[in-house]
Scaffold this active site. Structure first.
Site, PDB file in Angstrom:
ATOM      1  N   LYS A   1     -16.557  -4.968  16.918  1.00 55.22           N
ATOM      2  CA  LYS A   1     -16.537  -5.635  18.176  1.00 55.22           C
ATOM      3  C   LYS A   1     -15.830  -6.962  18.313  1.00 55.22           C
ATOM      4  O   LYS A   1     -16.596  -8.136  17.706  1.00 55.22           O
ATOM      5  CB  LYS A   1     -18.374  -6.129  19.024  1.00 55.22           C
ATOM      6  CG  LYS A   1     -18.236  -6.581  20.115  1.00 55.22           C
ATOM      7  CD  LYS A   1     -19.825  -7.752  20.174  1.00 55.22           C
ATOM      8  CE  LYS A   1     -19.769  -9.038  20.964  1.00 55.22           C
ATOM      9  NZ  LYS A   1     -18.559  -9.225  21.300  1.00 55.22           N
TER      10      LYS A   1
ATOM     11  N   SER B   1     -22.051 -18.047  14.780  1.00 53.10           N
ATOM     12  CA  SER B   1     -22.515 -19.088  15.220  1.00 53.10           C
ATOM     13  C   SER B   1     -23.719 -19.715  13.629  1.00 53.10           C
ATOM     14  O   SER B   1     -24.133 -18.179  14.341  1.00 53.10           O
ATOM     15  CB  SER B   1     -22.352 -19.944  16.229  1.00 53.10           C
ATOM     16  OG  SER B   1     -24.010 -19.327  16.750  1.00 53.10           O
TER      17      SER B   1
ATOM     18  N   GLU C   1     -21.423 -15.496   8.057  1.00 58.01           N
ATOM     19  CA  GLU C   1     -19.637 -16.432   7.482  1.00 58.01           C
ATOM     20  C   GLU C   1     -20.686 -17.484   8.797  1.00 58.01           C
ATOM     21  O   GLU C   1     -19.849 -17.167   9.912  1.00 58.01           O
ATOM     22  CB  GLU C   1     -18.923 -15.460   7.603  1.00 58.01           C
ATOM     23  CG  GLU C   1     -18.205 -15.390   6.449  1.00 58.01           C
ATOM     24  CD  GLU C   1     -18.034 -15.893   5.560  1.00 58.01           C
ATOM     25  OE1 GLU C   1     -18.108 -16.940   5.141  1.00 58.01           O
ATOM     26  OE2 GLU C   1     -17.485 -15.255   4.558  1.00 58.01           O
TER      27      GLU C   1
ATOM     28  N   GLU D   1     -22.774 -29.017  14.359  1.00 58.80           N
ATOM     29  CA  GLU D   1     -21.502 -28.544  14.104  1.00 58.80           C
ATOM     30  C   GLU D   1     -21.180 -29.019  15.523  1.00 58.80           C
ATOM     31  O   GLU D   1     -21.473 -28.182  16.923  1.00 58.80           O
ATOM     32  CB  GLU D   1     -21.524 -27.051  13.787  1.00 58.80           C
ATOM     33  CG  GLU D   1     -19.834 -26.231  13.724  1.00 58.80           C
ATOM     34  CD  GLU D   1     -19.672 -24.855  13.442  1.00 58.80           C
ATOM     35  OE1 GLU D   1     -20.358 -24.706  14.030  1.00 58.80           O
ATOM     36  OE2 GLU D   1     -18.817 -24.451  12.347  1.00 58.80           O
TER      37      GLU D   1
HETATM   38  P1  NAP Z   1     -21.039 -17.324  17.824  1.00 57.20           P
HETATM   39  O1  NAP Z   1     -21.279 -17.267  19.829  1.00 57.20           O
HETATM   40  O2  NAP Z   1     -22.088 -16.088  16.799  1.00 57.20           O
HETATM   41  O3  NAP Z   1     -20.602 -15.791  18.833  1.00 57.20           O
HETATM   42  C1  NAP Z   1     -19.474 -14.818  17.600  1.00 57.20           C
HETATM   43  C2  NAP Z   1     -18.882 -13.360  18.120  1.00 57.20           C
HETATM   44  O4  NAP Z   1     -20.998 -12.725  18.163  1.00 57.20           O
HETATM   45  C3  NAP Z   1     -18.652 -12.861  19.043  1.00 57.20           C
HETATM   46  O5  NAP Z   1     -18.292 -11.827  19.178  1.00 57.20           O
HETATM   47  C4  NAP Z   1     -20.130 -12.777  20.147  1.00 57.20           C
HETATM   48  O6  NAP Z   1     -20.169 -12.222  21.291  1.00 57.20           O
HETATM   49  C5  NAP Z   1     -21.209 -12.294  18.931  1.00 57.20           C
HETATM   50  N1  NAP Z   1     -22.509 -12.584  19.349  1.00 57.20           N
HETATM   51  C6  NAP Z   1     -22.669 -13.358  19.963  1.00 57.20           C
HETATM   52  N2  NAP Z   1     -24.448 -13.649  19.587  1.00 57.20           N
HETATM   53  C7  NAP Z   1     -24.257 -12.317  19.681  1.00 57.20           C
HETATM   54  C8  NAP Z   1     -25.250 -11.308  19.173  1.00 57.20           C
HETATM   55  N3  NAP Z   1     -27.273 -12.005  19.225  1.00 57.20           N
HETATM   56  N4  NAP Z   1     -25.743  -9.852  18.549  1.00 57.20           N
HETATM   57  C9  NAP Z   1     -24.387 -10.052  18.168  1.00 57.20           C
HETATM   58  N5  NAP Z   1     -23.053 -10.358  18.372  1.00 57.20           N
HETATM   59  C10 NAP Z   1     -23.745 -12.016  19.109  1.00 57.20           C
HETATM   60  O7  NAP Z   1     -19.720 -17.861  17.765  1.00 57.20           O
HETATM   61  P2  NAP Z   1     -18.515 -18.360  18.294  1.00 57.20           P
HETATM   62  O8  NAP Z   1     -18.497 -19.347  19.579  1.00 57.20           O
HETATM   63  O9  NAP Z   1     -17.505 -17.244  18.626  1.00 57.20           O
HETATM   64  O10 NAP Z   1     -18.120 -19.097  16.877  1.00 57.20           O
HETATM   65  C11 NAP Z   1     -17.957 -20.324  16.621  1.00 57.20           C
HETATM   66  C12 NAP Z   1     -18.479 -20.393  15.281  1.00 57.20           C
HETATM   67  O11 NAP Z   1     -18.408 -20.001  14.384  1.00 57.20           O
HETATM   68  C13 NAP Z   1     -18.965 -21.301  14.637  1.00 57.20           C
HETATM   69  O12 NAP Z   1     -19.968 -21.825  14.467  1.00 57.20           O
HETATM   70  C14 NAP Z   1     -17.990 -21.563  13.107  1.00 57.20           C
HETATM   71  O13 NAP Z   1     -18.060 -22.653  12.761  1.00 57.20           O
HETATM   72  C15 NAP Z   1     -18.074 -20.493  13.094  1.00 57.20           C
HETATM   73  N6  NAP Z   1     -16.952 -19.613  12.048  1.00 57.20           N
HETATM   74  C16 NAP Z   1     -17.726 -19.535  10.537  1.00 57.20           C
HETATM   75  C17 NAP Z   1     -16.438 -18.757  10.504  1.00 57.20           C
HETATM   76  C18 NAP Z   1     -16.968 -18.909   8.416  1.00 57.20           C
HETATM   77  O14 NAP Z   1     -16.121 -18.084   7.759  1.00 57.20           O
HETATM   78  N7  NAP Z   1     -18.322 -19.571   8.261  1.00 57.20           N
HETATM   79  C19 NAP Z   1     -15.490 -18.240  10.387  1.00 57.20           C
HETATM   80  C20 NAP Z   1     -15.020 -18.889  11.333  1.00 57.20           C
HETATM   81  C21 NAP Z   1     -15.830 -18.898  12.585  1.00 57.20           C
HETATM   82  P3  NAP Z   1     -19.369 -13.065  22.555  1.00 57.20           P
HETATM   83  O15 NAP Z   1     -18.755 -12.894  22.537  1.00 57.20           O
HETATM   84  O16 NAP Z   1     -19.610 -11.363  23.560  1.00 57.20           O
HETATM   85  O17 NAP Z   1     -20.690 -13.504  23.167  1.00 57.20           O
END
Ligand code: NAP
Length: 482
Positions: A171, A225, A244, A375
């Site tokens: 996904k 996140s 991650e 963050e």
């Molecule tokens: P996010 O809101 O957590 O979403 C990430 C993915 O998870 C999206 O595909 C989202 O779908 C899905 N998702 C959200 N809630 C979910 C749930 N309850 N169950 C299953 N899937 C769910 O994060 P983001 O805003 O896309 O990305 C930014 C974050 O990623 C930042 O905190 C950044 O630091 C982190 N990040 C970490 C790394 C690493 O390697 N450590 C690398 C890159 C980014 P939808 O898009 O459909 O909402």
């Protein structure tokens, strides 16, 4: 308006409803994608289950060759894909091409793993007994990715998952489904058999949660996140879970540092990808003897950064991913001012159209402020000061995250002290907090999660080790007893 499809069991299928993906520079709709539901996740898991036996029994070097095909196709299409990353995600073209290059690199690296996938052999405490470990696939893996590396992060997950013999339900982020779609198209073209990779688009609540909770999915690899990561840990049951998560990464600048090198690194770390990297340098902790000099150079260079269309050579910083991110960044500017930090430049949403925000620097920041601890994921840099290296390291560590970190110094002892004492998965010396390479482990500690994707440890996330004993003594031998 093009309406794209999901990919399940080797077929492209739609859904009753669609959602839109938007160009963050123009705010125009680029494409529509199916709003997948629970039933599509079930279909995808069914397909992954059917494909599993044949795929997991395919010799790993054959799986590796397929990964090499994927790398070759990505390389041929690099320019077009890079432009798409800039258009859908908003990072400037050189960075977008880097995103695609990272995907090429990881498919190439993991292709080689097809001829390794090492276990180990060891001794036995008994005579005529042989002991070893071998690598097994986890099974069906759910891969959930964010938008900030819309091709590289899916590739970081798909490549090791496939070479280890897993089948996949993937996904993508709902902000960048088109980049993910193009990657899946390439997988299809390269010859990935039906059912081995299934691509389901749709919301976190409909598709993401169904993947996390599905009893027949054996492992999850999630990048996103901390908030979502915590939800996943509570809801995934006993699956193997890789996380991650976020970061709040410090750069320490010592009084002996090459300041011009430090300024280059800070600008790249703080404002590259408009601050939307998990490894972004969102905190600078600078020795008070050199603070004013560093700030003067930093502010002067920051003011010159040109915001604009990420496809243009003249642009240094592109837009944020969406309106919510733009508003969140603007909210943190207000929080910083209220907390008493001093804003040295930036601070405004920019332009009429597009989700832009000016690169912003706050000084007089203390470590208890929200802007120092949380963050933001936007182009906001907090500058803190210190007197002794131990204090700087304490500030660097006084945070819930632990992903990346950096120190600028000419003194090797300072560098190694930082390496030993900073609580983070990555420490750079005389380089910014970003710049990972795919053949080294990547990941964090504390609130960032403890996964190590990429490199040889990436294989650990997508396989398990089976311990094998072969007793050829012809009699019952009892370990610990005989
Ligand atoms: P996010 O809101 O957590 O979403 C990430 C993915 O998870 C999206 O595909 C989202 O779908 C899905 N998702 C959200 N809630 C979910 C749930 N309850 N169950 C299953 N899937 C769910 O994060 P983001 O805003 O896309 O990305 C930014 C974050 O990623 C930042 O905190 C950044 O630091 C982190 N990040 C970490 C790394 C690493 O390697 N450590 C690398 C890159 C980014 P939808 O898009 O459909 O909402």
């Amino acid at each position: 308006m093009p309406v794209y499809k999901m990919y399940i069991d080797g077929k492209w299928i739609g859904a009753d409803e669609t959602f839109e993906t938007i160009n963050p520079t123009t705010e125009k709709i680029i494409a529509k994608f199916p709003k997948g539901k629970d039933k599509h996740v079930k279909m995808a898991v069914g397909a992954a289950e059917d494909a599993y036996k044949k795929w997991s029994e395919t010799p790993p070097p054959t799986r590796g060759r397929l990964l090499q095909n994927i790398a070759d196709l990505l390389r041929k299409d690099k320019q077009r894909l890079g432009r798409l990353v800039s258009t859908e995600m908003g990072k400037v073209l050189p960075e977008a091409l880097g995103d695609v290059q990272e995907a090429i690199d990881v498919f190439e690296y993991m292709a080689g793993e097809g001829r390794r996938l090492f276990g180990h052999t060891t001794t036995s405490e008994l005579r005529n007994k042989f002991s070893m470990t071998i690598r097994m696939p986890v099974g069906i893996m759910g891969l959930i990715s964010p938008w900030n590396f819309p091709i590289a992060i899916p590739a970081w997950k798909i490549a090791p998952a496939l070479v280890c013999g897993n089948t996949v339900v993937f996904k993508p982020s709902s902000d960048t489904p088109l980049c993910a779609y193009e990657l899946v198209k390439i997988l299809e073209k390269a010859g990935v058999p039906p059912g081995v990779v299934n691509f389901v688009t749709g919301s976190a609540s409909d598709v993401g949660e169904a993947i996390v909770k599905h009893p027949k999915i054996h492992g999850l690899s999630f990048t996103g996140s901390k908030f979502t990561g915590e939800w996943i840990v509570k809801n995934a049951g006993l699956k193997k879970v890789g996380l991650e998560l976020g970061g709040k990464n410090p750069i320490i600048v010592m009084d002996d540092a090459d300041l011009s090198l430090a300024v280059d690194g800070i600008l790249w770390g703080a404002f590259g990808t408009a601050g939307q990297r998990c490894t972004a340098a969102s905190r600078v902790i600078v020795h008070k003897k050199v603070k004013e000099k560093l700030l003067a150079a930093l502010v002067q260079r920051t003011k010159k950064l040109r915001l604009g269309n990420p496809l243009l050579k003249t642009t240094d910083v592109g837009p944020l991913i969406n309106k919510k991110a733009q508003e969140k960044t603007a909210r943190y500017v207000e929080i910083g001012k209220k907390e008493g930090a001093k804003m040295l430049c930036g601070g405004k949403k920019a332009f009429g159209r597009g989700f832009f925000h000016q690169p912003t620097i706050f000084t007089s920041v203390t470590n208890d402020m929200h802007i120092a601890q949380e963050e933001i994921f936007g182009p906001i840099l907090s500058v803190l000061e210190f007197d002794r290296l131990d204090d700087a390291i304490e500030m660097a560590n006084d945070i819930e995250y632990g992903l990346s970190s950096s120190i600028y110094t000419k003194d090797v002892s300072n560098g190694f002290r930082a390496v030993q004492k900073i609580e983070a998965g990555l420490t750079y010396i005389n380089s910014s907090t970003i710049g990972s390479e795919v053949h080294l482990p990547f990941g964090g500690i504390k609130g960032t999660g403890h996964t190590r994707e990429a490199g040889i440890t990436g294989i650990d996330e997508f396989s398990y080790l089976k311990t094998v004993y072969v007793d050829y003594s012809g009699k019952l031998q009892k370990a610990q007893i005989d």
